[in-house]
Scaffold this active site. Structure first.
Site, PDB file in Angstrom:
ATOM      1  N   LEU A 111     -64.534 -26.838  26.803  1.00  0.00           N
ATOM      2  CA  LEU A 111     -63.852 -25.338  26.707  1.00  0.00           C
ATOM      3  C   LEU A 111     -64.570 -24.897  25.308  1.00  0.00           C
ATOM      4  CD1 LEU A 111     -60.277 -25.431  27.867  1.00  0.00           C
ATOM      5  CD2 LEU A 111     -62.241 -24.500  29.006  1.00  0.00           C
TER       6      LEU A 111
ATOM      7  N   GLU B 246     -61.122 -36.369  25.460  1.00  0.00           N
ATOM      8  CA  GLU B 246     -60.050 -36.027  24.626  1.00  0.00           C
ATOM      9  C   GLU B 246     -60.039 -36.419  23.264  1.00  0.00           C
ATOM     10  OE1 GLU B 246     -59.709 -32.664  25.162  1.00  0.00           O
ATOM     11  OE2 GLU B 246     -60.289 -32.735  27.448  1.00  0.00           O
TER      12      GLU B 246
ATOM     13  N   HIS C   3     -62.298 -35.641  20.725  1.00  0.00           N
ATOM     14  CA  HIS C   3     -61.879 -34.632  20.089  1.00  0.00           C
ATOM     15  C   HIS C   3     -61.056 -34.873  18.913  1.00  0.00           C
ATOM     16  CE1 HIS C   3     -63.813 -30.992  22.147  1.00  0.00           C
ATOM     17  NE2 HIS C   3     -63.055 -31.352  23.328  1.00  0.00           N
TER      18      HIS C   3
HETATM   19 CO    CO Z   1     -63.698 -30.821  24.977  1.00  0.00          CO
END
Ligand code: CO
Length: 158
Positions: free
Chosen positions: A89, A131, A134
């Site tokens: 995203l 994730e 991140h």
């Molecule tokens: Co991502």
């Protein structure tokens, strides 16, 4: 409340996120906002830095609804790796072929601070690896080769 997704170039995406020491009402509100934002954006995973909070929290769409993982840590990785296409995203419209471990074990805490241990494989294992990256300030763009980056340069390196 849904929040704006931080995009590539935002310095928070490069930061190492901090461990959650105590689950406060604010932590719970943050998690709720993460879930709502992920669902609105039709994502299958979201990390707190993507909505501007450098804390080690991820939400993952497991197919049976959103799951929350606090201080997630990959504690074991299978030897086998597989290549799959991933989007993010924070890098809208871009897809990359990324090699990841097929099977992993994750240790995390749930919203009540209780320890969880999960074995994941396939897509779920891929989401966890994406994730948790991140939380260490690593984006898909950091996982691709120089040549793949060159091909992309007209799209993102203006
Ligand atoms: Co991502």
């Amino acid at each position: 409340m849904t929040l704006k997704i931080r995009k590539y170039g935002d310095p928070i995406l490069k930061k190492k996120a901090e461990e959650v020491k105590e689950i406060t009402p604010e932590t719970k509100e943050l998690i709720l906002n993460m879930v709502e934002t992920m669902q609105k954006e039709r994502g299958i995973g979201l990390a707190a830095p993507q909505i501007g909070v450098a804390k080690r929290i991820i939400v993952v769409e497991t197919g049976k609804g959103p799951n929350i993982f606090i201080n997630p840590k990959i504690i074991d990785k299978g030897r086998e790796k597989i290549v799959g296409e991933e989007g993010c995203l924070s890098l809208p419209g871009l897809y990359f072929k990324i090699k990841r471990s097929k099977e992993i074990k994750v240790r995390a805490e749930n919203i009540n601070g209780e320890e969880l241990k999960i074995r994941a494989e396939g897509l779920l294992a891929r989401i966890f690896q994406h994730e948790t990256d991140h939380l260490d300030g690593i984006l898909l763009i950091d996982r691709i080769s120089f040549w793949q980056k060159l091909k992309l340069k007209n799209k993102i390196f203006k």
